[in-house]
Design an enzyme around this catalytic site. Sequence first.
Site, PDB file in Angstrom:
ATOM      1  N   ARG A  72       0.821  -1.214   0.000  1.00 24.45           N
ATOM      2  CA  ARG A  72       0.000   0.000   0.000  1.00 24.45           C
ATOM      3  C   ARG A  72       0.856   1.267   0.000  1.00 24.45           C
ATOM      4  NH1 ARG A  72      -4.426  -1.768   4.484  1.00 24.45           N
ATOM      5  NH2 ARG A  72      -2.721  -3.098   5.157  1.00 24.45           N
ATOM      6  N   LYS A  75     -16.645   6.080  -1.712  1.00 19.56           N
ATOM      7  CA  LYS A  75     -16.397   6.474  -0.323  1.00 19.56           C
ATOM      8  C   LYS A  75     -15.343   7.562  -0.241  1.00 19.56           C
ATOM      9  CE  LYS A  75     -12.395   4.254   1.200  1.00 19.56           C
ATOM     10  NZ  LYS A  75     -11.647   3.130   0.794  1.00 19.56           N
ATOM     11  N   ASP A  98     -13.037  -7.178  -3.023  1.00 14.73           N
ATOM     12  CA  ASP A  98     -11.866  -6.344  -2.710  1.00 14.73           C
ATOM     13  C   ASP A  98     -10.623  -7.215  -2.691  1.00 14.73           C
ATOM     14  OD1 ASP A  98     -10.589  -3.959  -2.225  1.00 14.73           O
ATOM     15  OD2 ASP A  98     -11.683  -3.488  -0.382  1.00 14.73           O
TER      16      ASP A  98
END
Length: 323
Positions: free
Chosen positions: A96, A193, A219
Amino acid sequence: METPIKIVAGRSNPELAKKIAAYLGTPLCDAKAENFSDGEISVNYFESIRGSDMFIIQSTNPPADNLMELLIMIDAAKRSSAYRITAVLPYYGYARQDRKDKPRVAITAKLVANLLTQAGADRILTMDLHAPQIQGFFDIPFDHLYSSVVLIDHVKNMDIADNLVVASPDVGGVKLARKFASELGTELVIVDKRRPKANVAEVMNIIGDVKGKNVLLVDDMIDTAGTIVNAAKAIKEAGGLKIYAAATHPILSGPAIERINTSVFEKVIVTDSLVSEHDFCSKIETVTISNLFGEAIKRIYDGESVSYLFDSKNISQKITNHH
């Protein structure tokens, strides 16, 4: 003389490594990783690995110890004259942190790539990277598998395909959700979101129609489960019927299990890329990726195409007919 294959299990996911070795019909390499009393890691191979084609299986979550252990296992293999070393990371931690999203931060995904290469890895095999462009951080061969071929097969056998739509819990996951929708022949819905701060997810609006439909949220990982649980709640409030989730990596940190237990989900399907505490959650169902990795390792060892495994039809035939 034929190059022997060696499958090595790190301590992050020994069960998955055992299943992969069983698929390949080969015993796990006799090796041991342990900690000294001060926490330092020691790795020892108890059989000759000279000239062997080595596949070291280690997911890097929790990251610090598991990554360090993998690097030490690679170093020990290199110094023991292994012919080729493939680092097999069912889950690639630090993915990430793949770019500078704010000033004065590290690009840790690139640092991990450098560490693996520098330690002596000749090749990387992983699955469902959070950011696929991380492949470009490496200058060695990199094989990237997709769990969707296994998860989609599982969903098809669940008898929920009628009246189903596939949803992405955020805009970033649209590509993955589109693949599921395309394979399952359903419409695609997006939950848009906005995240006010780290590890806090706030659901906004739903793009697409979920009223009176069964919904599969897709996901690449479930960490604290905030995003996916809030998305499910928003879908339920918008008239969704039965809600399911499919995610590759069950990180399940912090309040994740409790959130899923009390959520509107009927079932949450994950893979065994990581060992997690989801025994405490009756809603979580695990699908193994051992045959997918086993077949990929076999193909790398035999010098065959790995991209063959990107097609779910090939997977179904190959790994379900394998005994």
